[in-house]
Design a protein around this motif. Structure first.
Motif, PDB file in Angstrom:
ATOM      1  N   LEU B   7      16.072 -26.297  73.402  1.00 19.65           N
ATOM      2  CA  LEU B   7      15.909 -25.034  74.121  1.00 19.65           C
ATOM      3  C   LEU B   7      14.435 -24.870  74.462  1.00 19.65           C
ATOM      4  O   LEU B   7      13.591 -24.810  73.563  1.00 19.65           O
ATOM      5  N   VAL B   8      14.127 -24.818  75.739  1.00 16.92           N
ATOM      6  CA  VAL B   8      12.732 -24.827  76.173  1.00 16.92           C
ATOM      7  C   VAL B   8      12.429 -23.537  76.929  1.00 16.92           C
ATOM      8  O   VAL B   8      13.102 -23.205  77.912  1.00 16.92           O
ATOM      9  N   GLY B   9      11.414 -22.818  76.481  1.00 12.99           N
ATOM     10  CA  GLY B   9      10.909 -21.665  77.221  1.00 12.99           C
ATOM     11  C   GLY B   9       9.645 -22.048  77.951  1.00 12.99           C
ATOM     12  O   GLY B   9       8.770 -22.717  77.384  1.00 12.99           O
ATOM     13  N   THR B  10       9.542 -21.646  79.211  1.00 12.76           N
ATOM     14  CA  THR B  10       8.362 -22.000  80.000  1.00 12.76           C
ATOM     15  C   THR B  10       7.829 -20.764  80.724  1.00 12.76           C
ATOM     16  O   THR B  10       8.434 -19.702  80.712  1.00 12.76           O
ATOM     17  N   ARG B  11       6.731 -20.962  81.405  1.00  9.95           N
ATOM     18  CA  ARG B  11       6.132 -19.883  82.185  1.00  9.95           C
ATOM     19  C   ARG B  11       7.017 -19.443  83.338  1.00  9.95           C
ATOM     20  O   ARG B  11       6.830 -18.361  83.881  1.00  9.95           O
ATOM     21  N   ALA B  14      13.716 -20.888  81.689  1.00  9.65           N
ATOM     22  CA  ALA B  14      14.182 -21.617  80.513  1.00  9.65           C
ATOM     23  C   ALA B  14      14.925 -22.870  80.947  1.00  9.65           C
ATOM     24  O   ALA B  14      15.505 -22.914  82.040  1.00  9.65           O
ATOM     25  N   PHE B  15      14.907 -23.861  80.085  1.00  9.95           N
ATOM     26  CA  PHE B  15      15.605 -25.113  80.349  1.00  9.95           C
ATOM     27  C   PHE B  15      16.342 -25.524  79.078  1.00  9.95           C
ATOM     28  O   PHE B  15      15.866 -25.260  77.964  1.00  9.95           O
ATOM     29  N   ILE B  16      17.479 -26.163  79.261  1.00 13.73           N
ATOM     30  CA  ILE B  16      18.254 -26.660  78.128  1.00 13.73           C
ATOM     31  C   ILE B  16      18.459 -28.158  78.339  1.00 13.73           C
ATOM     32  O   ILE B  16      18.973 -28.585  79.384  1.00 13.73           O
ATOM     33  N   LEU B  17      18.034 -28.930  77.368  1.00 13.55           N
ATOM     34  CA  LEU B  17      18.050 -30.387  77.453  1.00 13.55           C
ATOM     35  C   LEU B  17      19.076 -30.903  76.447  1.00 13.55           C
ATOM     36  O   LEU B  17      19.017 -30.551  75.265  1.00 13.55           O
ATOM     37  N   ASN B  18      19.992 -31.732  76.911  1.00 14.70           N
ATOM     38  CA  ASN B  18      21.079 -32.216  76.050  1.00 14.70           C
ATOM     39  C   ASN B  18      21.054 -33.738  75.946  1.00 14.70           C
ATOM     40  O   ASN B  18      20.768 -34.435  76.927  1.00 14.70           O
ATOM     41  N   ASN B  29      19.122 -29.088  82.156  1.00 18.37           N
ATOM     42  CA  ASN B  29      19.766 -27.941  82.804  1.00 18.37           C
ATOM     43  C   ASN B  29      18.768 -26.808  82.961  1.00 18.37           C
ATOM     44  O   ASN B  29      18.011 -26.498  82.053  1.00 18.37           O
ATOM     45  N   GLY B  30      18.801 -26.172  84.107  1.00 20.78           N
ATOM     46  CA  GLY B  30      17.913 -25.058  84.378  1.00 20.78           C
ATOM     47  C   GLY B  30      17.289 -25.207  85.748  1.00 20.78           C
ATOM     48  O   GLY B  30      17.628 -26.141  86.485  1.00 20.78           O
ATOM     49  N   PRO B  31      16.378 -24.339  86.103  1.00 17.33           N
ATOM     50  CA  PRO B  31      15.876 -23.247  85.277  1.00 17.33           C
ATOM     51  C   PRO B  31      16.861 -22.092  85.160  1.00 17.33           C
ATOM     52  O   PRO B  31      17.559 -21.763  86.117  1.00 17.33           O
ATOM     53  N   PHE B  32      16.903 -21.513  83.982  1.00 17.76           N
ATOM     54  CA  PHE B  32      17.543 -20.237  83.779  1.00 17.76           C
ATOM     55  C   PHE B  32      16.456 -19.158  83.881  1.00 17.76           C
ATOM     56  O   PHE B  32      15.345 -19.348  83.384  1.00 17.76           O
ATOM     57  N   PHE B  33      16.781 -18.055  84.510  1.00 16.05           N
ATOM     58  CA  PHE B  33      15.828 -16.939  84.680  1.00 16.05           C
ATOM     59  C   PHE B  33      14.580 -17.425  85.429  1.00 16.05           C
ATOM     60  O   PHE B  33      13.445 -17.155  85.031  1.00 16.05           O
TER      61      PHE B  33
END
Lengths: 153, 371
Positions: B7-11, B14-18, B29-33
């Protein structure tokens, strides 16, 4: 860590449809009847309320679909007259609770520093919250525009 | 076969890496938001499908998002963080009293036992708790009302409560860390708090060994050894073996003991990791070489881990919440950089490879090991 967002001098939003600014609604306007206003939201808030994206339309081409609904970049809201900034924002937050805190401080109800309110090619950001909305906004011919202040280089 | 979810939060989202347990091939996967600062995304250890994300920006303020399906869909939940009672003041940068003002959520720490309970560490420094899956938030006000609260001052990044450590053995025990106040511990589930900073020394404050005022950057615990904590302070890497009652420096032979992040190997409680940063005025690795340092002795003796990491012209930073470990064997180590890279090691740090190279600046990394 915070990316500071400078607060530039506000200017009228590009792409606003032309229309005369007729000033506040006259004091003698009928009170307590329903009026329908159009509100244009910035992209991030449209995403939050899940409005259809306007990417292919561009600004100024949102449509109002009926009381309490929204498509494109705009939502339409029913207000009791006389409509004010406060009553408009109250109605917007009632319809979309996710917007509480994104436009105004939830406790003080003061506009967030980098939010601007435009209508009829005028900056209304510094108008008193209880000031009447411009007549074209109350008539539904012009939108009340909420947007984030420009920032960046 | 286990899988890994990072689970990655960025400036800017968010991104989710599987990946599967081999940790060689990754799905991003992402960006979310998109466009929002995501300070932290974290998962419930009780219900791995329950995720929480802190979403904010300077224009529109704070939102909290929750997912009940492992990040496929999200819904905004409560974003009101009212300080309890009359908030009072803390010290501003110039030493004058400054009203407590909520700015953002830095860190979300889900409960170890209840998926609907989650803690939030916020700026201006305070601890909040939700017992309804983020719908409403209530301040755990005993912390901010500690006698020292009015003397707390912000660090350069703001006065943030950035670390929350829940004791897996004693459910009443909570640690928090605040920049720039220090570490505080509660032994009664948050009702009362005491500063636990004895042994810290900070030359940048008037009394270097003061009870509060230290810029602690992060603390970490191994769940099997809850009395032992490791700390990356503004300068100095520290450890305590008595729940914070006393700390000693374990910087040893690090090339720099400035840094932000620190973490503990999933299966070896004396194996710890830091990323040395050159200095507090130059937030990049020494010599332009990105190296993780590992100590297998709980500190003092460190080895550089550089295989697969850039060893020239590298001037990124690794922020406090941007390192995490999985619980596979061998243990996986992950960290993100302000240059947008997320690196993974599937062999406890011996070698590294980027999962992704060009994300926005990474603010946080968390890892889930899924059955």
């Amino acid at each position: 860590m915070t990316e500071e967002a400078p607060a530039p001098e506000p200017r009228p939003a590009p792409g606003l449809p032309p229309g005369p600014f007729a000033g506040p609604a006259p004091a003698a306007a009928p009170r307590q009847h329903l009026i329908v206003v159009r509100v244009r939201l910035p992209a991030h808030l449209r995403t939050l309320v899940q409005l259809e994206k306007e990417t292919e339309r561009g600004p100024g081409h949102g449509t109002a679909s009926g009381p309490g609904h929204g498509t494109g970049s705009e939502v339409t809201l029913e207000l009791d007259s006389p409509g004010t900034q406060s009553s408009l924002l109250d109605a917007l937050e009632t319809r979309y609770p996710v917007l509480i805190g994104t436009i105004r401080d939830p406790r003080t109800r003061v506009r967030r520093p980098f939010i601007r309110f435009f209508a009829c090619e005028e900056d209304l950001s510094h108008e008193p919250p209880d000031s009447d909305l411009p007549a074209p906004v109350l008539a539904g011919t012009e939108p009340f525009v909420i947007l984030g202040a420009m920032a960046g280089g | 076969m286990s899988t890994i979810r990072v689970l990655v939060g960025t400036r800017k989202g968010a991104f989710i890496l599987n990946a599967d347990a081999s940790r060689k091939s990754w799905e991003v996967n992402g960006p979310f938001f998109g466009g929002w600062e995501i300070y932290h995304v974290n998962a419930s250890p009780v219900d791995p499908s329950r995720l929480y994300a802190s979403q904010s920006n300077g224009w529109f303020g704070q939102l909290v998002q929750r997912s009940d399906d492992g990040g496929t869909t999200w819904q905004p939940v409560g974003n009101q963080f009212p300080y309890a009672g009359v908030p009072g003041t803390h010290q501003w940068y110039d030493g004058t009293p400054h009203p407590w003002e909520f700015a953002r959520v830095w860190h979300l720490e889900p409960s170890l036992s209840d998926p609907d309970t989650v803690y939030a560490g916020v700026e201006d420094a305070a601890l909040f708790r939700s017992s309804d899956a983020g719908t409403t938030w209530e301040e755990v006000s005993g912390l901010r009302r500690h006698d020292s609260g009015s003397s707390w001052q912000p660090g350069a990044g703001g006065m943030c409560l950035h670390t929350i450590v829940l004791d897996p053995v004693d459910p009443e025990r909570i640690y928090t860390a605040i920049s720039a106040a220090g570490v505080f511990r509660s032994d009664d589930a948050g009702t009362t708090w005491k500063p636990v900073n004895r042994g810290l020394s900070s030359e940048s404050i008037p009394a270097p060994e003061a009870e509060v005022g230290h810029c602690v950057h992060r603390i970490a615990m191994h769940p099997s050894r809850p009395d032992v904590l490791f700390m990356q302070k503004h300068w100095d890497v520290m450890r305590t073996d008595d729940c914070g009652e006393s700390w000693r420096e374990v910087s040893g032979d690090l090339p720099s003991d400035f840094g932000f992040t620190i973490d503990v190997h999933a299966h070896e409680p004396e194996t710890i990791y830091v990323v040395p940063i050159k200095s507090d005025s130059e937030h990049y690795p020494p010599d332009g070489r990105l190296r993780v340092y590992r100590s297998r002795t709980g500190g003092d003796e460190w080895e550089a881990l550089s295989d697969g990491l850039p060893q020239r012209d590298c001037y990124v930073n690794v922020l406090r919440d941007a390192m995490a470990v999985d619980s596979l064997d061998p243990c996986g180590i992950y960290f993100g950089t302000t240059g947008g890279q997320v690196y993974a090691s599937a062999n406890a740090g011996d070698s590294w490879a980027p999962i992704v190279r060009d994300l926005p600046a990474v603010l946080s990394v968390e890892v889930q090991t899924l059955p």
